[in-house]
Design a protein around this motif. Structure first.
Motif, PDB file in Angstrom:
ATOM      1  N   ASN A  10      50.009   7.385 -23.551  1.00  0.00           N
ATOM      2  CA  ASN A  10      49.678   7.782 -24.482  1.00  0.00           C
ATOM      3  C   ASN A  10      48.553   9.063 -23.894  1.00  0.00           C
ATOM      4  O   ASN A  10      47.424   8.240 -23.237  1.00  0.00           O
ATOM      5  CB  ASN A  10      48.622   6.432 -25.512  1.00  0.00           C
ATOM      6  CG  ASN A  10      49.615   5.878 -26.045  1.00  0.00           C
ATOM      7  OD1 ASN A  10      49.966   6.590 -26.339  1.00  0.00           O
ATOM      8  ND2 ASN A  10      49.193   4.590 -26.054  1.00  0.00           N
ATOM      9  N   THR A  11      49.021  10.093 -24.809  1.00  0.00           N
ATOM     10  CA  THR A  11      48.095  11.661 -24.063  1.00  0.00           C
ATOM     11  C   THR A  11      47.203  11.751 -25.084  1.00  0.00           C
ATOM     12  O   THR A  11      47.918  11.272 -26.251  1.00  0.00           O
ATOM     13  CB  THR A  11      49.421  12.469 -23.445  1.00  0.00           C
ATOM     14  OG1 THR A  11      49.813  12.821 -24.584  1.00  0.00           O
ATOM     15  CG2 THR A  11      49.714  12.125 -22.258  1.00  0.00           C
ATOM     16  N   THR A  12      46.688  12.849 -25.506  1.00  0.00           N
ATOM     17  CA  THR A  12      46.555  13.750 -25.980  1.00  0.00           C
ATOM     18  C   THR A  12      46.815  14.499 -27.304  1.00  0.00           C
ATOM     19  O   THR A  12      47.120  14.524 -28.580  1.00  0.00           O
ATOM     20  CB  THR A  12      45.351  15.204 -26.015  1.00  0.00           C
ATOM     21  OG1 THR A  12      45.828  15.386 -25.248  1.00  0.00           O
ATOM     22  CG2 THR A  12      44.213  13.775 -25.575  1.00  0.00           C
ATOM     23  N   ASP A  13      48.469  14.335 -27.355  1.00  0.00           N
ATOM     24  CA  ASP A  13      49.453  14.826 -27.421  1.00  0.00           C
ATOM     25  C   ASP A  13      50.416  14.254 -27.827  1.00  0.00           C
ATOM     26  O   ASP A  13      51.534  14.280 -28.721  1.00  0.00           O
ATOM     27  CB  ASP A  13      50.191  15.870 -26.749  1.00  0.00           C
ATOM     28  CG  ASP A  13      49.532  17.205 -25.952  1.00  0.00           C
ATOM     29  OD1 ASP A  13      48.419  17.808 -27.015  1.00  0.00           O
ATOM     30  OD2 ASP A  13      50.037  17.641 -25.214  1.00  0.00           O
ATOM     31  N   GLY A  14      50.635  12.449 -27.615  1.00  0.00           N
ATOM     32  CA  GLY A  14      50.947  11.344 -28.072  1.00  0.00           C
ATOM     33  C   GLY A  14      51.358  10.943 -27.353  1.00  0.00           C
ATOM     34  O   GLY A  14      51.459  10.566 -26.064  1.00  0.00           O
ATOM     35  N   LEU A  15      52.882   9.881 -27.282  1.00  0.00           N
ATOM     36  CA  LEU A  15      52.887   9.014 -26.440  1.00  0.00           C
ATOM     37  C   LEU A  15      53.955  10.283 -25.639  1.00  0.00           C
ATOM     38  O   LEU A  15      54.403  10.639 -25.903  1.00  0.00           O
ATOM     39  CB  LEU A  15      54.140   8.001 -26.991  1.00  0.00           C
ATOM     40  CG  LEU A  15      54.715   6.686 -25.743  1.00  0.00           C
ATOM     41  CD1 LEU A  15      53.219   5.853 -25.204  1.00  0.00           C
ATOM     42  CD2 LEU A  15      55.544   6.061 -26.407  1.00  0.00           C
ATOM     43  N   ARG A  16      54.262  10.243 -23.902  1.00  0.00           N
ATOM     44  CA  ARG A  16      54.752  10.348 -22.780  1.00  0.00           C
ATOM     45  C   ARG A  16      55.506   9.720 -22.276  1.00  0.00           C
ATOM     46  O   ARG A  16      55.372   9.327 -22.178  1.00  0.00           O
ATOM     47  CB  ARG A  16      54.107  11.650 -22.022  1.00  0.00           C
ATOM     48  CG  ARG A  16      52.706  12.476 -22.961  1.00  0.00           C
ATOM     49  CD  ARG A  16      53.986  13.921 -23.630  1.00  0.00           C
ATOM     50  NE  ARG A  16      54.200  14.563 -22.757  1.00  0.00           N
ATOM     51  CZ  ARG A  16      53.671  15.696 -23.061  1.00  0.00           C
ATOM     52  NH1 ARG A  16      52.182  15.928 -22.681  1.00  0.00           N
ATOM     53  NH2 ARG A  16      54.268  16.852 -21.930  1.00  0.00           N
ATOM     54  N   HIS A  17      57.188  10.227 -22.200  1.00  0.00           N
ATOM     55  CA  HIS A  17      57.787   9.142 -21.263  1.00  0.00           C
ATOM     56  C   HIS A  17      57.836  10.081 -20.052  1.00  0.00           C
ATOM     57  O   HIS A  17      59.032  10.787 -19.839  1.00  0.00           O
ATOM     58  CB  HIS A  17      58.954   9.243 -21.796  1.00  0.00           C
ATOM     59  CG  HIS A  17      58.997   8.396 -23.429  1.00  0.00           C
ATOM     60  ND1 HIS A  17      58.392   6.901 -23.788  1.00  0.00           N
ATOM     61  CD2 HIS A  17      58.721   8.756 -24.487  1.00  0.00           C
ATOM     62  CE1 HIS A  17      58.053   6.942 -24.575  1.00  0.00           C
ATOM     63  NE2 HIS A  17      58.628   7.986 -25.115  1.00  0.00           N
ATOM     64  N   LEU A  18      57.154   9.233 -19.073  1.00  0.00           N
ATOM     65  CA  LEU A  18      58.036  10.209 -17.406  1.00  0.00           C
ATOM     66  C   LEU A  18      58.618   9.013 -16.810  1.00  0.00           C
ATOM     67  O   LEU A  18      58.588   8.936 -16.726  1.00  0.00           O
ATOM     68  CB  LEU A  18      55.845  10.515 -16.862  1.00  0.00           C
ATOM     69  CG  LEU A  18      54.576  10.499 -17.615  1.00  0.00           C
ATOM     70  CD1 LEU A  18      53.701  10.391 -16.935  1.00  0.00           C
ATOM     71  CD2 LEU A  18      55.366  12.294 -18.057  1.00  0.00           C
ATOM     72  N   GLU A  70      42.282  12.676 -16.664  1.00  0.00           N
ATOM     73  CA  GLU A  70      42.021  11.574 -17.204  1.00  0.00           C
ATOM     74  C   GLU A  70      43.269  10.860 -16.999  1.00  0.00           C
ATOM     75  O   GLU A  70      43.549   9.886 -16.711  1.00  0.00           O
ATOM     76  CB  GLU A  70      41.013  11.299 -18.219  1.00  0.00           C
ATOM     77  CG  GLU A  70      40.106  11.261 -18.189  1.00  0.00           C
ATOM     78  CD  GLU A  70      39.631  12.302 -18.830  1.00  0.00           C
ATOM     79  OE1 GLU A  70      39.757  13.512 -18.500  1.00  0.00           O
ATOM     80  OE2 GLU A  70      38.378  12.747 -17.871  1.00  0.00           O
ATOM     81  N   GLU A  71      44.634  11.112 -17.426  1.00  0.00           N
ATOM     82  CA  GLU A  71      45.832  11.400 -17.822  1.00  0.00           C
ATOM     83  C   GLU A  71      46.603  10.986 -16.517  1.00  0.00           C
ATOM     84  O   GLU A  71      46.872  10.377 -15.726  1.00  0.00           O
ATOM     85  CB  GLU A  71      46.925  12.096 -18.725  1.00  0.00           C
ATOM     86  CG  GLU A  71      45.548  11.658 -20.289  1.00  0.00           C
ATOM     87  CD  GLU A  71      46.297  12.551 -21.346  1.00  0.00           C
ATOM     88  OE1 GLU A  71      46.270  13.049 -22.151  1.00  0.00           O
ATOM     89  OE2 GLU A  71      46.590  13.803 -20.897  1.00  0.00           O
ATOM     90  N   ALA A  72      46.260  11.819 -15.651  1.00  0.00           N
ATOM     91  CA  ALA A  72      46.730  12.503 -14.163  1.00  0.00           C
ATOM     92  C   ALA A  72      46.287  11.292 -13.577  1.00  0.00           C
ATOM     93  O   ALA A  72      46.617  10.917 -12.795  1.00  0.00           O
ATOM     94  CB  ALA A  72      46.480  13.807 -13.824  1.00  0.00           C
ATOM     95  N   GLU A  73      44.856  11.016 -14.117  1.00  0.00           N
ATOM     96  CA  GLU A  73      43.865   9.263 -13.346  1.00  0.00           C
ATOM     97  C   GLU A  73      45.261   8.198 -13.188  1.00  0.00           C
ATOM     98  O   GLU A  73      45.185   7.262 -12.071  1.00  0.00           O
ATOM     99  CB  GLU A  73      42.472   9.448 -13.208  1.00  0.00           C
ATOM    100  CG  GLU A  73      42.018   8.956 -12.485  1.00  0.00           C
ATOM    101  CD  GLU A  73      40.366   9.191 -13.038  1.00  0.00           C
ATOM    102  OE1 GLU A  73      39.106   8.445 -11.804  1.00  0.00           O
ATOM    103  OE2 GLU A  73      40.496   8.834 -13.945  1.00  0.00           O
ATOM    104  N   GLU A  74      45.201   8.072 -14.683  1.00  0.00           N
ATOM    105  CA  GLU A  74      45.928   7.162 -14.780  1.00  0.00           C
ATOM    106  C   GLU A  74      47.087   6.897 -14.169  1.00  0.00           C
ATOM    107  O   GLU A  74      47.749   6.191 -13.607  1.00  0.00           O
ATOM    108  CB  GLU A  74      46.417   6.669 -16.329  1.00  0.00           C
ATOM    109  CG  GLU A  74      46.352   5.498 -16.733  1.00  0.00           C
ATOM    110  CD  GLU A  74      46.914   5.409 -18.445  1.00  0.00           C
ATOM    111  OE1 GLU A  74      48.507   5.162 -18.859  1.00  0.00           O
ATOM    112  OE2 GLU A  74      46.012   6.604 -19.609  1.00  0.00           O
ATOM    113  N   VAL A  75      47.884   8.072 -14.277  1.00  0.00           N
ATOM    114  CA  VAL A  75      49.292   8.011 -13.252  1.00  0.00           C
ATOM    115  C   VAL A  75      49.137   8.232 -11.902  1.00  0.00           C
ATOM    116  O   VAL A  75      49.843   6.631 -11.765  1.00  0.00           O
ATOM    117  CB  VAL A  75      49.873   9.384 -13.123  1.00  0.00           C
ATOM    118  CG1 VAL A  75      51.664   9.433 -13.142  1.00  0.00           C
ATOM    119  CG2 VAL A  75      50.419   9.730 -15.348  1.00  0.00           C
ATOM    120  N   ALA A  76      48.107   8.064 -10.938  1.00  0.00           N
ATOM    121  CA  ALA A  76      47.818   8.375  -9.588  1.00  0.00           C
ATOM    122  C   ALA A  76      47.947   6.903  -9.379  1.00  0.00           C
ATOM    123  O   ALA A  76      47.796   6.061  -9.216  1.00  0.00           O
ATOM    124  CB  ALA A  76      46.713   9.234  -9.582  1.00  0.00           C
TER     125      ALA A  76
END
Length: 94
Positions: A10-18, A70-76
């Motif tokens: 979940n990002t500031t732009d909504g759900l992203r499927h990476l 913060e989003e990149a940190e979650e992925v990391a």
């Protein structure tokens, strides 16, 4: 991480499927070596790389505006804690 994996965030732009794709090197000995680089994409759109130091502690994200820190940190953290499923086959990388 041997093979690419999917991750929803979940990002500031909504759900992203990476899709997270590890960059592994095939050594002359036949072994695979993790370079510490993980390519992020959403569909066919590249979203930059997360690159770890050799101890998988420090990391850097080179995407421009794709994810917040913060989003990149979650992925990391996901990458850092990821365990390959039993029987994961590095030969599928060829």
């Amino acid at each position: 991480m041997i093979n690419k994996v999917s991750y929803n965030i979940n990002t500031t732009d909504g759900l992203r499927h990476l899709t997270i794709t590890p960059v592994n090197t095939h050594l002359p000995t036949g072994d695979y070596f993790s370079t510490g680089v993980y390519k992020l994409s959403e569909g066919v759109v590249g979203m930059g790389d997360i690159t770890f130091d050799e101890d998988m502690i420090e990391w850097d994200y080179d995407g421009i505006g794709e994810l917040t820190y913060e989003e990149a940190e979650e992925v990391a953290e996901f990458i850092k804690n990821y365990k390959d499923p039993e029987g994961a086959d590095p030969n599928l990388l060829r």
